[in-house]
Every structure is written in C-alpha cells, then in structure tokens.
Design an enzyme around this catalytic site. Sequence first.
Site, PDB file in Angstrom:
ATOM      1  N   VAL A  92      36.286  41.332  42.979  1.00 46.99           N
ATOM      2  CA  VAL A  92      36.359  40.586  44.243  1.00 46.99           C
ATOM      3  C   VAL A  92      35.203  40.981  45.153  1.00 46.99           C
ATOM      4  O   VAL A  92      35.024  42.166  45.467  1.00 46.99           O
ATOM      5  CB  VAL A  92      37.702  40.858  44.970  1.00 46.99           C
ATOM      6  CG1 VAL A  92      37.767  40.058  46.268  1.00 46.99           C
ATOM      7  CG2 VAL A  92      38.893  40.530  44.075  1.00 46.99           C
ATOM      8  N   ILE A 134      31.228  44.800  47.575  1.00 43.64           N
ATOM      9  CA  ILE A 134      32.002  45.219  48.758  1.00 43.64           C
ATOM     10  C   ILE A 134      33.263  45.966  48.303  1.00 43.64           C
ATOM     11  O   ILE A 134      34.024  45.435  47.501  1.00 43.64           O
ATOM     12  CB  ILE A 134      32.430  43.992  49.604  1.00 43.64           C
ATOM     13  CG1 ILE A 134      31.214  43.197  50.064  1.00 43.64           C
ATOM     14  CG2 ILE A 134      33.273  44.440  50.791  1.00 43.64           C
ATOM     15  CD1 ILE A 134      31.573  41.921  50.813  1.00 43.64           C
ATOM     16  N   LYS A 141      39.727  35.264  43.210  1.00 38.59           N
ATOM     17  CA  LYS A 141      39.533  36.464  44.033  1.00 38.59           C
ATOM     18  C   LYS A 141      40.572  36.517  45.148  1.00 38.59           C
ATOM     19  O   LYS A 141      41.132  37.574  45.447  1.00 38.59           O
ATOM     20  CB  LYS A 141      38.113  36.470  44.600  1.00 38.59           C
ATOM     21  CG  LYS A 141      37.043  36.627  43.509  1.00 38.59           C
ATOM     22  CD  LYS A 141      35.662  36.286  44.019  1.00 38.59           C
ATOM     23  CE  LYS A 141      34.584  36.499  42.970  1.00 38.59           C
ATOM     24  NZ  LYS A 141      33.283  35.926  43.337  1.00 38.59           N
ATOM     25  N   ASP A 168      36.623  30.169  41.412  1.00 36.83           N
ATOM     26  CA  ASP A 168      36.263  31.590  41.455  1.00 36.83           C
ATOM     27  C   ASP A 168      36.766  32.222  42.760  1.00 36.83           C
ATOM     28  O   ASP A 168      37.340  33.315  42.750  1.00 36.83           O
ATOM     29  CB  ASP A 168      34.735  31.712  41.342  1.00 36.83           C
ATOM     30  CG  ASP A 168      34.265  33.149  41.428  1.00 36.83           C
ATOM     31  OD1 ASP A 168      34.425  33.880  40.436  1.00 36.83           O
ATOM     32  OD2 ASP A 168      33.751  33.549  42.491  1.00 36.83           O
ATOM     33  N   LYS A 205      37.822  38.593  37.397  1.00 36.96           N
ATOM     34  CA  LYS A 205      38.789  38.059  38.363  1.00 36.96           C
ATOM     35  C   LYS A 205      39.702  37.005  37.749  1.00 36.96           C
ATOM     36  O   LYS A 205      40.885  36.916  38.086  1.00 36.96           O
ATOM     37  CB  LYS A 205      38.083  37.491  39.589  1.00 36.96           C
ATOM     38  CG  LYS A 205      36.950  36.511  39.286  1.00 36.96           C
ATOM     39  CD  LYS A 205      35.608  37.154  39.284  1.00 36.96           C
ATOM     40  CE  LYS A 205      34.579  36.234  38.650  1.00 36.96           C
ATOM     41  NZ  LYS A 205      33.222  36.518  38.998  1.00 36.96           N
TER      42      LYS A 205
HETATM   43  N1  HSE Z   1      29.787  33.632  40.457  1.00 32.05           N
HETATM   44  C1  HSE Z   1      30.269  34.636  41.326  1.00 32.05           C
HETATM   45  C2  HSE Z   1      29.726  34.383  42.722  1.00 32.05           C
HETATM   46  C3  HSE Z   1      29.867  35.983  40.817  1.00 32.05           C
HETATM   47  O1  HSE Z   1      28.824  33.565  42.869  1.00 32.05           O
HETATM   48  O2  HSE Z   1      30.204  34.981  43.673  1.00 32.05           O
HETATM   49  C4  HSE Z   1      30.561  37.127  41.491  1.00 32.05           C
HETATM   50  O3  HSE Z   1      31.932  37.113  41.231  1.00 32.05           O
END
Ligand code: HSE
Length: 436
Positions: free
Chosen positions: A134, A138, A207, A203, A107
């Site tokens: 993402v 899902i 996404k 993160d 991502k």
């Molecule tokens: N570190 C990410 C999370 C992993 O905890 O969602 C999945 O992208």
Amino acid sequence: MAEALRVGIAGLGTVGAAVARVLEQKAGELTRQCGRPIVVTAVSARDRKRDRGADLSGAQWFDDPSELARKAQIDVFVELIGGDEGPARTSVKTALEAGRHVVTANKALLAKHGVALAEIAERRGVLLNYEAAVAGGIPVIKTLREALAGNSVSRVFGILNGTCNYILTRMEAEGLSFDDCLADAQRLGYAEADPTFDIEGNDTAHKLSILTSLAFGTKIAADDIYLEGISNITQADIRAARDLGYRIKLLGVAQKTDSGIEQRVHPTMVPTASVIAQVNGVTNAVAIETDILGELLLSGPGAGGNATASAVVGDVADIAKSRPGFQHGPVFGWPAKELKPYKKAKMRSHAGGYFIRLTVHDRIGVFAAVAKRMADNDISLESIVQHASDSAEAEKTVILITHETTEAAVRKAVDGITRDGHTTSKPQVIRIERAA
Ligand code: HSE
C-alpha cells in the site's frame, strides 16, 4: 554474530530486481542494523539471463516459486510475482504453511485472500509483512497497525495509485493527453502489468481494502468498494476544476458513517489550497483521522522499483531483527479470527458536495430547467457557471457546484436533466472531498 537471514525472492521484475540491488548495495548497513547479514540464497524468475544489476550467482534458481517456498534453504519468502491467484497465492500459502516468514508487495492477493493468509501466519507463528503493498514506500501499514494502537479511526483516505496521480498531474500541468501520460508512466515502471488496474481504480481499491481492515478492525471487503477510475476525466474537467479552485485526484476513501463503512474509489475534487492537492506526480499520500491523534498525513513515493524496494527491505529487516521465540503481532493489527464482519454503508447515502458538468443545447429555458431539477431534489447550489462549449455545435457548458447533499439526490437530479432532453452528452459528476 547471529546467523545470516536467508531470503528467497520470487519474481525479479522491476521491484524484485530493485530489492536484490538494495540488499546487495546496503549489505553493510543492514548487517549492522540487524545484527546479522541478510543474504539472498534462492530466486525464482522466468528469465535467468537478464542482467538485474545485482550478483545473484550464489543463489539457487527455481523455476517454480512454490518449490522455492517449500524446498529452498530460506527463512523468508519474498513474493514479488503479483496476481491474486496462481503462483503468487500458491507459493505464499506454501511458504506460510512451511513455517517461513513471508514479505509481499501483492495488494491484489491480500485484498482477496489476506485474512485467510493471516490466519495461517498467526497459526504457524510467522510474520506476513506487506508494507510495500500500500502506497509504495510510505510506512502506512506500520503506522496504522502499530503507531496508532488505541486510536479510533473515523476516516482514512488518500492518493494510493502513483500512475493515476502521475497522469492527472501531467494532464493538468502540461495539457498532455491521457494516453501520452499513461505511456510515460508505463515506461517509468509505475504501472501494473495490466494498466487498466491502475486507471480503472482496481489497484487503489485493493490498497484501500487493506487500509480499511487495519483502520477499522474489519475483515477485508475489496468487493464492496464503490469504484470509478479516471479514464473519463477530460481536459475540460481539469480546466473547470482549476477555474473553480479545485484539483482532481483519484482518491480511495474509507469512512465510518452511522449506517456502516463507506469504501469508495473515484476521481475527486479537492480544494486547490488543501495539502493533498499539492501531492503531485507519482507521489502518494494517506490521511488518517483519529480521535486521539487528530489528523495525520503521510506522503512519499508511491510506485516504482526503489520506492517499493525500500518498503520490502524494511519488512525483511524487521524479520532479521526479530529473535526466535518472539511472539509476532497479528497481521492486520487484530488477530485474524477477531476481525469484525464488514458492514457496508450504501453509496446512495453518501453525503458531500458535487461537481456536475453538463453540455446542453443552447436554447431558452435550459438553464431554468436544470435549476428546477436541482431544487426539486433539495440540492442547494454553491456556484453555477455557464460558458460556450469547446465544440462548434450550438451548445453550452454548465458547471454546477453543490453544497452538501446526497448521492441519491444528485443521481435523481442528473437523471431528470438527461430525461428532459436538454443534454447533448453524458453528464459528468465528480464528488468533492473535504480535505484540510
Ligand atoms: N501501479 C501501482 C501504482 C504500483 O501506480 O501506484 C504501486 O502499487
């Protein structure tokens, strides 16, 4: 039977090893579904000796993922290295330029270079698949890119980081400390290599920027996201939220407004009775609101080896099923060159309800002063609660829930309260999100 689809995997960490295992364990089913076998013919990883639970003895090993991308006898390059620059970027670019299909879970890379990489893929007539990037397992990329064609999206939002949701869920359910929950999330293979990316919201932002592009047909604008993580969420916030009928979730929200698109990532109060409030642990959820379909909610495992491997293998299988000469659809739903410029809505104009938790001196006039600051900024209150604070000092905790107002008004009011000298620590402000 058609010839085998030859796969090269770069990166054999938690996700890469899980992909290799699933391809091996499900070889029979995949061959029947795709009409040809899928075989791992090349790999690249730092440690050649580690047991990954899959037989990789027939695969050619490469130290350099770009060399794998360029030289290996492969049809698909699977990038599971991570990082928005360095080997991940170079090897993906190399593979696309060499006319090989690419599957990635990265991502951060797509958030930064997705449009440029999509242009290469579309020019070379190959697929760049990224379902695993993402919301883990899902299938939200396919949903937005394919299933919702013709729909106009007004808002897409969700729980996009399994680590944060796992932490918040356990803090609430078990009263555990933030640090203990994070350590468990790391042990279970949910967290990023650098967990600050999880807990500070980066993160989720990566996404969200991909979802925004798919939802609104705009260029990816990951740098234009308002960002707040969960590291300053305390047990006091969680308890106050529960008492008032809310639960705290880290949400990523992209919303069309009159002045542009709002992209924001922050801890959010959602009504306890809402569906998204029931999404617990490492589970992710994405809500999509459109003119034709109405509201769609997808939920499922959002992080970890198997969840991510499921999406990666699905992307590889799509390539195995495609036939030579077939014209592939655009990477982000619209041809990369036709993605519109992103127009950012100002965060100060954001409209919604707010939770404000103040710790104030226990003295006459404070409550009235707080109420006056609210009134002066046209903020109408839905509820106001005062109780003794956790500390032994002569302090009180005041919790306010506002009716719909603006970010600008709340910031002015809170700055005013702080300047009045009544607070004993930094006020906590958490936005409330409308959720069914
Ligand atoms: N570190 C990410 C999370 C992993 O905890 O969602 C999945 O992208």
